[in-house]
Motif scaffolding. Sequence first.
Motif, PDB file in Angstrom:
ATOM      1  N   ARG A  23       9.955 -74.510 -51.938  1.00 38.44           N
ATOM      2  CA  ARG A  23       9.217 -75.758 -52.184  1.00 38.44           C
ATOM      3  C   ARG A  23       8.810 -75.865 -53.639  1.00 38.44           C
ATOM      4  NH1 ARG A  23       3.710 -76.705 -52.565  1.00 38.44           N
ATOM      5  NH2 ARG A  23       3.502 -74.508 -52.113  1.00 38.44           N
ATOM      6  N   GLN A  24       8.323 -74.782 -54.202  1.00 40.78           N
ATOM      7  CA  GLN A  24       7.905 -74.797 -55.602  1.00 40.78           C
ATOM      8  C   GLN A  24       9.083 -75.053 -56.535  1.00 40.78           C
ATOM      9  OE1 GLN A  24       4.711 -74.836 -56.321  1.00 40.78           O
ATOM     10  NE2 GLN A  24       5.242 -75.250 -58.429  1.00 40.78           N
ATOM     11  N   ARG A  41      15.095 -85.814 -51.338  1.00 42.04           N
ATOM     12  CA  ARG A  41      15.425 -85.628 -49.924  1.00 42.04           C
ATOM     13  C   ARG A  41      15.288 -84.152 -49.535  1.00 42.04           C
ATOM     14  NH1 ARG A  41      18.192 -88.224 -45.875  1.00 42.04           N
ATOM     15  NH2 ARG A  41      18.574 -90.017 -47.210  1.00 42.04           N
ATOM     16  N   ARG A  42      15.775 -83.256 -50.383  1.00 35.91           N
ATOM     17  CA  ARG A  42      15.670 -81.819 -50.091  1.00 35.91           C
ATOM     18  C   ARG A  42      14.206 -81.385 -50.014  1.00 35.91           C
ATOM     19  NH1 ARG A  42      19.856 -78.083 -51.945  1.00 35.91           N
ATOM     20  NH2 ARG A  42      18.573 -76.612 -50.787  1.00 35.91           N
ATOM     21  N   LEU A  43      13.401 -81.906 -50.927  1.00 32.36           N
ATOM     22  CA  LEU A  43      11.985 -81.571 -50.916  1.00 32.36           C
ATOM     23  C   LEU A  43      11.315 -82.097 -49.644  1.00 32.36           C
ATOM     24  CD1 LEU A  43       9.612 -80.258 -52.330  1.00 32.36           C
ATOM     25  CD2 LEU A  43       9.347 -82.343 -53.692  1.00 32.36           C
ATOM     26  N   ALA A  44      11.692 -83.279 -49.197  1.00 36.24           N
ATOM     27  CA  ALA A  44      11.156 -83.821 -47.941  1.00 36.24           C
ATOM     28  C   ALA A  44      11.523 -82.911 -46.770  1.00 36.24           C
ATOM     29  CB  ALA A  44      11.686 -85.233 -47.708  1.00 36.24           C
ATOM     30  N   GLU A  45      12.739 -82.391 -46.772  1.00 34.51           N
ATOM     31  CA  GLU A  45      13.162 -81.489 -45.698  1.00 34.51           C
ATOM     32  C   GLU A  45      12.304 -80.226 -45.666  1.00 34.51           C
ATOM     33  OE1 GLU A  45      17.293 -80.947 -46.594  1.00 34.51           O
ATOM     34  OE2 GLU A  45      17.821 -82.970 -45.927  1.00 34.51           O
ATOM     35  N   VAL A  46      11.954 -79.721 -46.839  1.00 34.10           N
ATOM     36  CA  VAL A  46      11.103 -78.527 -46.895  1.00 34.10           C
ATOM     37  C   VAL A  46       9.707 -78.851 -46.369  1.00 34.10           C
ATOM     38  CG1 VAL A  46       9.975 -76.890 -48.461  1.00 34.10           C
ATOM     39  CG2 VAL A  46      12.407 -77.385 -48.716  1.00 34.10           C
ATOM     40  N   TYR A  47       9.175 -80.019 -46.729  1.00 37.14           N
ATOM     41  CA  TYR A  47       7.854 -80.386 -46.216  1.00 37.14           C
ATOM     42  C   TYR A  47       7.888 -80.589 -44.703  1.00 37.14           C
ATOM     43  CZ  TYR A  47       5.310 -80.556 -50.548  1.00 37.14           C
ATOM     44  OH  TYR A  47       4.667 -80.195 -51.705  1.00 37.14           O
TER      45      TYR A  47
END
Length: 177
Positions: A23-24, A41-47
């Motif tokens: 995430r970081q 989009r990738r960051l949203a998947e991690v959240y």
Amino acid sequence: MPLSNTLARVDADLAAGRVPVARQRLRGLVSSFPRDLALRRRLAEVYRLYGDAAEAGRWMYLEEDRRADETAAFEERYGTPGRRMRALAWRGPEAGAGTAFAVERLTAVRVARVEASGRAADWDDPASYEDEDEGAGDGAPDSGGWNVAGVIVALGSVAGVVGMVAIWVIGVVALFE
């Protein structure tokens, strides 16, 4: 480090269960490449792995296939257009968004900010979309002056300075005796 190397590290972090590290890394990439919708989009998947619908909605806000519940959670958490502009962390003109839907969403948020504030808002000038009630940046109310904790800290600081000066003076006097 090149984008591809960092993305490879993100994949390795996720595979090893190091979700906070992934995430970081993704947050850093989105900060460096704010117009890259694939990174968002990738960051949203991690959240989503965290179960944080508001942050997933934040990073999917510019995508047509976003989830309604996540979008609603994002809009609730960042309740004003100014806060949404800051949260989206977009830079540059809306036309650079890459998709018509993203351009439409960015424009709608900026126009809502202009209507709410009565002044121009520019993605490249965060001061232009900061809400008047966000001066402190953390949502903390302004106490308007001194409070008990402030007085105690100030008195402690003064006592420390006086003590250090006294020790220095005694040392200088002892040096010349």
